[in-house]
Design an enzyme around this catalytic site. Structure first.
Site, PDB file in Angstrom:
ATOM      1  CD  GLU A  74      44.464  19.301  18.041  1.00 18.65           C
ATOM      2  OE1 GLU A  74      43.654  18.823  19.078  1.00 18.65           O
ATOM      3  OE2 GLU A  74      45.519  19.336  18.238  1.00 18.65           O
TER       4      GLU A  74
ATOM      5  CG  ASN B  15      40.442  18.367  25.710  1.00 21.36           C
ATOM      6  OD1 ASN B  15      40.337  19.432  25.869  1.00 21.36           O
ATOM      7  ND2 ASN B  15      41.345  17.664  26.438  1.00 21.36           N
TER       8      ASN B  15
ATOM      9  CB  CYS C 279      47.925  13.706  18.642  1.00 19.82           C
ATOM     10  SG  CYS C 279      46.197  13.351  17.899  1.00 19.82           S
TER      11      CYS C 279
END
Ligand code: THU
Length: 134
Positions: free
Chosen positions: A57, A44, A89
């Site tokens: 991701e 991230n 998410c």
């Protein structure tokens, strides 16, 4: 599969160590396996303006697709600072579903010996692409 779930989790942990997350202090790593047997990783990456933040991701998925590797068969996501197996998410589920209906998502937290698995269809049912037959 060329790599085990545990090996993909290990790649994701390595990637998560490169996380740029000074605002949340929540490091996440991802590692995906493509049909050709290659692994792409991501972490991230946050921003002081907050909303440009990109999840681990999506970094991994975009790295793979930008190298013409869009056939994703498995994706491991690890929350290095998370007490439970971290699920992707909604935005990342949507992005993954663009490229694979059958991908296995492997989810882990700081204790990587405990992981959960689900397909992207499990995580994102009733996807519009089903109707569009893309
Ligand atoms: N994050 C991810 O990278 N992946 C997830 O599945 C959940 C959230 C990141 C975004 C942000 O940098 C931090 O974790 C806190 O939400």
């Amino acid at each position: 599969m060329k790599y085990t779930y545990n090996e993909l989790i290990d790649f994701a942990v390595e990637a998560g160590r490169k996380s740029y997350s000074p605002y949340s202090q929540f490091r996440v790593g991802a590692a995906l396996l493509t049909a050709s047997g290659n692994v792409f990783t991501g972490c991230n990456i946050e921003n002081r303006s907050y909303s440009p933040t990109v999840c681990a991701e999506r970094v991994a998925i975009f790295k793979a697709v930008s190298e013409s590797e869009s056939d994703i068969i498995a994706l491991a996501v690890v929350g290095l600072d998370c007490d439970y197996p971290l699920p992707p998410c909604g935005v990342c589920r949507q992005v993954l579903s663009e490229f694979s209906k059958n991908a296995v998502v492997i989810m882990a937290g700081r204790d990587t010996s405990v992981f959960k698995t689900a397909t992207i269809s499990d995580l994102l049912p009733f996807d519009a692409l089903d109707d569009l037959k893309v």
